[in-house]
Design a protein around this motif. Structure first.
Motif, PDB file in Angstrom:
ATOM      1  N   GLU A 171       8.961  -7.166 -29.488  1.00 18.92           N
ATOM      2  CA  GLU A 171       8.099  -7.538 -28.609  1.00 18.92           C
ATOM      3  C   GLU A 171       7.998  -6.866 -27.566  1.00 18.92           C
ATOM      4  O   GLU A 171       6.408  -6.258 -27.280  1.00 18.92           O
ATOM      5  N   ASN A 175       4.726  -5.002 -25.897  1.00 18.01           N
ATOM      6  CA  ASN A 175       4.648  -5.870 -24.702  1.00 18.01           C
ATOM      7  C   ASN A 175       4.286  -4.652 -23.853  1.00 18.01           C
ATOM      8  O   ASN A 175       3.442  -4.386 -22.647  1.00 18.01           O
ATOM      9  N   LYS A 178       0.960  -2.215 -24.402  1.00 18.57           N
ATOM     10  CA  LYS A 178      -0.281  -3.185 -24.097  1.00 18.57           C
ATOM     11  C   LYS A 178      -0.959  -3.251 -22.718  1.00 18.57           C
ATOM     12  O   LYS A 178      -1.314  -3.250 -22.587  1.00 18.57           O
TER      13      LYS A 178
END
Length: 218
Positions: A171, A175, A178
């Motif tokens: 995760e 992130n 992104k």
């Protein structure tokens, strides 16, 4: 839904509402039995009309605003009744002083009432459904005997939802990716703005030259 209420009613009634959490439109209610002190988790999804008995939730999610009020009003209260409405789509967790009601259908509501069924707070306000108004739930008096219900007919949360199996590291990497993409997109937009600005200057110079107002041989 009636069969679900019939089967799990003994696990909920006379148990304590140990915890209430909310995440991405889903309610996670933990009931702790008085005798065995076992915890039973129920996932309620008003958006798709689903309620599931599951233990996939490993950590609590901290609710805010309306959800936080529900938690403060209901947490650690003894559940004296777990009912279903005559519409077969509304369920109620009832304590001595409060009732928590879930309407499990499209645009259904989540409603908190006092011991007299007066609305204290709710998720959505409608003409007749608003604070201080009476919310009278007509409950089914006759439901199937628990012994006649086969729990294997109930869908599990994992089978109806794509439960994330990502590790914290995965995760974190996602992130970071992104954020990098967003940063590159911002830079691209800035470059496009500069290109547009330079193109405007060039166009103005060409127009001035064509009008004889600008001499490129100077």
């Amino acid at each position: 839904l009636t069969s679900f209420v019939s089967y799990y009613r003994p696990l909920i009634e006379n148990g304590f509402m140990n915890n209430i959490a909310h995440h991405n439109g889903e309610w996670i209610i933990t009931i702790k039995s008085q005798g065995t002190r076992e915890s039973h988790k129920f996932v309620i999804c008003p958006s798709n009309g689903g309620i599931y008995y599951d233990s996939f939730v490993e950590r609590d999610r901290i609710p805010i605003s309306f959800q936080n009020k529900i938690r403060n009003e209901m947490k650690n209260h003894l559940v004296i009744a777990f009912d279903i409405g005559r519409d077969d789509r509304t369920i109620r967790f009832k304590t001595h002083t409060r009732s928590l009601i879930f309407e499990l259908y499209a645009k259904g509501n989540t409603i908190l009432c006092d011991e007299s069924d007066n609305i204290l707070d709710l998720r959505r306000t409608y003409q007749e459904t608003r604070p201080n108004n009476l919310y009278k739930l007509e409950t089914l008096s006759e439901i199937p005997e628990r012994s006649t219900v086969d729990p294997s007919i109930f869908p599990t949360y994992q089978n109806t939802h794509k439960v994330s199996q990502k590790t914290p590291k995965a995760e974190k990497e996602q992130n970071s990716l992104k954020r990098a993409i967003a940063h590159q997109r911002t830079n691209l937009n800035k470059m496009e703005s500069k290109i547009g600005w330079y193109e405007g200057i060039v166009d103005s110079h060409i127009e001035a030259h064509m009008d004889g107002k600008l001499d490129f041989n100077m």
